[in-house]
Design a protein around this motif. Structure first.
Motif, PDB file in Angstrom:
ATOM      1  N   LYS A 202       0.841  -1.206   0.000  1.00 42.80           N
ATOM      2  CA  LYS A 202       0.000   0.000   0.000  1.00 42.80           C
ATOM      3  C   LYS A 202       0.876   1.256   0.000  1.00 42.80           C
ATOM      4  CE  LYS A 202      -3.537   2.413   2.634  1.00 42.80           C
ATOM      5  NZ  LYS A 202      -4.311   2.441   3.879  1.00 42.80           N
ATOM      6  N   LYS A 203       1.945   1.220   0.784  1.00 39.76           N
ATOM      7  CA  LYS A 203       2.881   2.343   0.844  1.00 39.76           C
ATOM      8  C   LYS A 203       3.559   2.546  -0.511  1.00 39.76           C
ATOM      9  CE  LYS A 203       7.062   3.808   3.247  1.00 39.76           C
ATOM     10  NZ  LYS A 203       8.115   3.389   4.174  1.00 39.76           N
ATOM     11  N   PHE A 204       3.933   1.457  -1.175  1.00 42.76           N
ATOM     12  CA  PHE A 204       4.583   1.549  -2.485  1.00 42.76           C
ATOM     13  C   PHE A 204       3.653   2.179  -3.518  1.00 42.76           C
ATOM     14  CE2 PHE A 204       7.211  -2.457  -1.343  1.00 42.76           C
ATOM     15  CZ  PHE A 204       8.062  -1.692  -0.562  1.00 42.76           C
ATOM     16  N   PHE A 205       2.360   1.836  -3.449  1.00 44.04           N
ATOM     17  CA  PHE A 205       1.414   2.414  -4.397  1.00 44.04           C
ATOM     18  C   PHE A 205       1.352   3.927  -4.216  1.00 44.04           C
ATOM     19  CE2 PHE A 205      -0.531  -1.750  -5.382  1.00 44.04           C
ATOM     20  CZ  PHE A 205      -0.712  -1.583  -6.746  1.00 44.04           C
ATOM     21  N   GLY A 206       1.287   4.390  -2.976  1.00 45.77           N
ATOM     22  CA  GLY A 206       1.209   5.826  -2.729  1.00 45.77           C
ATOM     23  C   GLY A 206       0.127   6.448  -3.582  1.00 45.77           C
ATOM     24  N   SER A 207       0.494   7.364  -4.447  1.00 44.49           N
ATOM     25  CA  SER A 207      -0.485   7.990  -5.339  1.00 44.49           C
ATOM     26  C   SER A 207      -0.504   7.326  -6.719  1.00 44.49           C
ATOM     27  CB  SER A 207      -0.181   9.480  -5.491  1.00 44.49           C
ATOM     28  OG  SER A 207       1.101   9.645  -6.069  1.00 44.49           O
ATOM     29  N   ALA A 208       0.320   6.306  -6.913  1.00 41.33           N
ATOM     30  CA  ALA A 208       0.373   5.609  -8.209  1.00 41.33           C
ATOM     31  C   ALA A 208      -0.801   4.643  -8.340  1.00 41.33           C
ATOM     32  CB  ALA A 208       1.685   4.844  -8.338  1.00 41.33           C
ATOM     33  N   ASN A 209      -1.205   4.373  -9.566  1.00 43.51           N
ATOM     34  CA  ASN A 209      -2.279   3.412  -9.830  1.00 43.51           C
ATOM     35  C   ASN A 209      -1.750   2.057 -10.261  1.00 43.51           C
ATOM     36  OD1 ASN A 209      -4.411   5.131  -9.238  1.00 43.51           O
ATOM     37  ND2 ASN A 209      -4.390   6.005 -11.290  1.00 43.51           N
ATOM     38  N   SER A 210      -0.446   1.979 -10.531  1.00 44.31           N
ATOM     39  CA  SER A 210       0.124   0.697 -10.943  1.00 44.31           C
ATOM     40  C   SER A 210       1.576   0.584 -10.489  1.00 44.31           C
ATOM     41  CB  SER A 210       0.035   0.517 -12.463  1.00 44.31           C
ATOM     42  OG  SER A 210       0.872   1.427 -13.123  1.00 44.31           O
ATOM     43  N   LEU A 211       1.979  -0.643 -10.289  1.00 39.95           N
ATOM     44  CA  LEU A 211       3.364  -0.973  -9.939  1.00 39.95           C
ATOM     45  C   LEU A 211       3.822  -2.098 -10.848  1.00 39.95           C
ATOM     46  CD1 LEU A 211       3.112  -1.133  -6.025  1.00 39.95           C
ATOM     47  CD2 LEU A 211       4.108   0.714  -7.387  1.00 39.95           C
ATOM     48  N   LYS A 212       5.049  -2.003 -11.330  1.00 44.02           N
ATOM     49  CA  LYS A 212       5.615  -3.058 -12.170  1.00 44.02           C
ATOM     50  C   LYS A 212       6.702  -3.784 -11.383  1.00 44.02           C
ATOM     51  CE  LYS A 212       4.603  -0.855 -16.536  1.00 44.02           C
ATOM     52  NZ  LYS A 212       5.081  -0.511 -17.871  1.00 44.02           N
ATOM     53  N   VAL A 213       6.717  -5.109 -11.525  1.00 40.73           N
ATOM     54  CA  VAL A 213       7.704  -5.939 -10.845  1.00 40.73           C
ATOM     55  C   VAL A 213       8.665  -6.478 -11.895  1.00 40.73           C
ATOM     56  CG1 VAL A 213       8.074  -7.942  -9.355  1.00 40.73           C
ATOM     57  CG2 VAL A 213       5.971  -6.592  -9.121  1.00 40.73           C
ATOM     58  N   TYR A 214       9.953  -6.260 -11.651  1.00 39.03           N
ATOM     59  CA  TYR A 214      11.004  -6.704 -12.578  1.00 39.03           C
ATOM     60  C   TYR A 214      12.014  -7.580 -11.854  1.00 39.03           C
ATOM     61  CZ  TYR A 214       9.542  -2.923 -15.736  1.00 39.03           C
ATOM     62  OH  TYR A 214       8.834  -2.102 -16.580  1.00 39.03           O
ATOM     63  N   THR A 215      12.765  -8.354 -12.637  1.00 37.81           N
ATOM     64  CA  THR A 215      13.889  -9.117 -12.113  1.00 37.81           C
ATOM     65  C   THR A 215      15.023  -9.090 -13.127  1.00 37.81           C
ATOM     66  OG1 THR A 215      14.590 -11.195 -11.087  1.00 37.81           O
ATOM     67  CG2 THR A 215      13.167 -11.367 -13.024  1.00 37.81           C
ATOM     68  N   TRP A 216      16.232  -9.323 -12.648  1.00 37.06           N
ATOM     69  CA  TRP A 216      17.413  -9.462 -13.493  1.00 37.06           C
ATOM     70  C   TRP A 216      18.473 -10.159 -12.648  1.00 37.06           C
ATOM     71  CZ3 TRP A 216      15.896  -5.017 -11.166  1.00 37.06           C
ATOM     72  CH2 TRP A 216      16.794  -4.395 -10.313  1.00 37.06           C
ATOM     73  N   SER A 217      19.530 -10.597 -13.286  1.00 35.62           N
ATOM     74  CA  SER A 217      20.623 -11.209 -12.536  1.00 35.62           C
ATOM     75  C   SER A 217      21.958 -10.677 -13.044  1.00 35.62           C
ATOM     76  CB  SER A 217      20.580 -12.732 -12.622  1.00 35.62           C
ATOM     77  OG  SER A 217      20.723 -13.164 -13.941  1.00 35.62           O
ATOM     78  N   LEU A 218      22.915 -10.694 -12.134  1.00 37.15           N
ATOM     79  CA  LEU A 218      24.261 -10.195 -12.410  1.00 37.15           C
ATOM     80  C   LEU A 218      25.292 -11.136 -11.818  1.00 37.15           C
ATOM     81  CD1 LEU A 218      24.029  -6.398 -11.513  1.00 37.15           C
ATOM     82  CD2 LEU A 218      24.558  -7.353 -13.739  1.00 37.15           C
ATOM     83  N   PRO A 219      26.464 -11.203 -12.416  1.00 34.46           N
ATOM     84  CA  PRO A 219      27.540 -11.992 -11.807  1.00 34.46           C
ATOM     85  C   PRO A 219      27.942 -11.380 -10.457  1.00 34.46           C
ATOM     86  CG  PRO A 219      28.093 -11.413 -14.076  1.00 34.46           C
ATOM     87  CD  PRO A 219      26.867 -10.641 -13.703  1.00 34.46           C
ATOM     88  N   THR A 220      28.327 -12.234  -9.530  1.00 31.81           N
ATOM     89  CA  THR A 220      28.773 -11.741  -8.225  1.00 31.81           C
ATOM     90  C   THR A 220      30.161 -11.119  -8.319  1.00 31.81           C
ATOM     91  OG1 THR A 220      29.544 -13.969  -7.698  1.00 31.81           O
ATOM     92  CG2 THR A 220      27.377 -13.327  -6.861  1.00 31.81           C
ATOM     93  N   ASP A 221      30.945 -11.503  -9.316  1.00 32.53           N
ATOM     94  CA  ASP A 221      32.274 -10.926  -9.535  1.00 32.53           C
ATOM     95  C   ASP A 221      32.112  -9.532 -10.158  1.00 32.53           C
ATOM     96  OD1 ASP A 221      34.939 -10.382 -10.074  1.00 32.53           O
ATOM     97  OD2 ASP A 221      35.045 -11.737 -11.804  1.00 32.53           O
ATOM     98  N   PRO A 222      32.576  -8.479  -9.478  1.00 33.31           N
ATOM     99  CA  PRO A 222      32.393  -7.111  -9.987  1.00 33.31           C
ATOM    100  C   PRO A 222      33.005  -6.875 -11.368  1.00 33.31           C
ATOM    101  CG  PRO A 222      33.218  -7.073  -7.731  1.00 33.31           C
ATOM    102  CD  PRO A 222      33.237  -8.488  -8.188  1.00 33.31           C
ATOM    103  N   GLU A 223      34.136  -7.517 -11.662  1.00 37.74           N
ATOM    104  CA  GLU A 223      34.764  -7.345 -12.973  1.00 37.74           C
ATOM    105  C   GLU A 223      33.896  -7.934 -14.076  1.00 37.74           C
ATOM    106  OE1 GLU A 223      38.799  -8.733 -13.021  1.00 37.74           O
ATOM    107  OE2 GLU A 223      39.366  -7.446 -11.326  1.00 37.74           O
ATOM    108  N   GLN A 224      33.332  -9.098 -13.810  1.00 35.80           N
ATOM    109  CA  GLN A 224      32.442  -9.721 -14.782  1.00 35.80           C
ATOM    110  C   GLN A 224      31.152  -8.916 -14.919  1.00 35.80           C
ATOM    111  OE1 GLN A 224      31.673 -13.823 -13.743  1.00 35.80           O
ATOM    112  NE2 GLN A 224      32.311 -14.444 -15.778  1.00 35.80           N
ATOM    113  N   ALA A 225      30.639  -8.425 -13.790  1.00 35.66           N
ATOM    114  CA  ALA A 225      29.395  -7.659 -13.805  1.00 35.66           C
ATOM    115  C   ALA A 225      29.534  -6.393 -14.645  1.00 35.66           C
ATOM    116  CB  ALA A 225      28.975  -7.313 -12.381  1.00 35.66           C
ATOM    117  N   ALA A 226      30.714  -5.810 -14.651  1.00 37.03           N
ATOM    118  CA  ALA A 226      30.945  -4.597 -15.436  1.00 37.03           C
ATOM    119  C   ALA A 226      30.873  -4.869 -16.940  1.00 37.03           C
ATOM    120  CB  ALA A 226      32.293  -3.995 -15.079  1.00 37.03           C
TER     121      ALA A 226
END
Length: 139
Positions: A100-124
């Protein structure tokens, strides 16, 4: 030998058809279960009362999880403002009060996901694309 090759090809075609999937629950009731990213179809219309009550959960199932990568989730408003972000998990749980707090004055919320390597050099070096899981809209 031909039979072995046929079985191998059949096996590879089966593996290629397996895809990641996700589910959205409200109070353990399944609202969405899909493996198709589609912003027009993956919409869940909820009342303000339902949004503010109980527990909300989004689970993500990876067909071939990579232990060297970290999964992230985010919830954003219609104008792409991030209101929630969590990493290192395969599911998120939210109370109705938080949603409810996330909605605030918005009428919609979008949920996303992604993944990244844990190694910072690879993630870059990795180009990140977030995957749309669902859109929650108030009716």
């Amino acid at each position: 030998m031909k039979l072995f090759i046929a079985f191998c090809l059949l096996g590879f075609s089966f593996i290629g058809k397996q895809t990641d999937s996700w589910k959205v629950y409200h109070n353990k009731e399944l609202l969405l279960s899909t493996s198709e990213e589609n912003e027009q179809k993956n919409i869940i219309a909820i009342s303000k009362t339902a949004a503010a009550s109980g527990e909300w959960m989004v689970t993500y199932f990876e067909t071939f999880p990579n232990p060297k990568w970290k999964r992230y989730f985010s919830i954003v408003t219609g104008n792409d403002k991030i209101v929630f972000e969590k990493g290192g998990v395969s599911k998120i749980r939210l109370s109705g009060k938080a949603l409810k707090k996330f909605f605030g004055s918005a009428n919609s919320l979008k949920v996303y996901t992604w993944s990244l390597p844990t190694d910072p050099e690879q993630a870059a070096l990795v180009r990140v694309r977030r995957v749309h899981l669902t859109t929650l809209t108030l009716k």
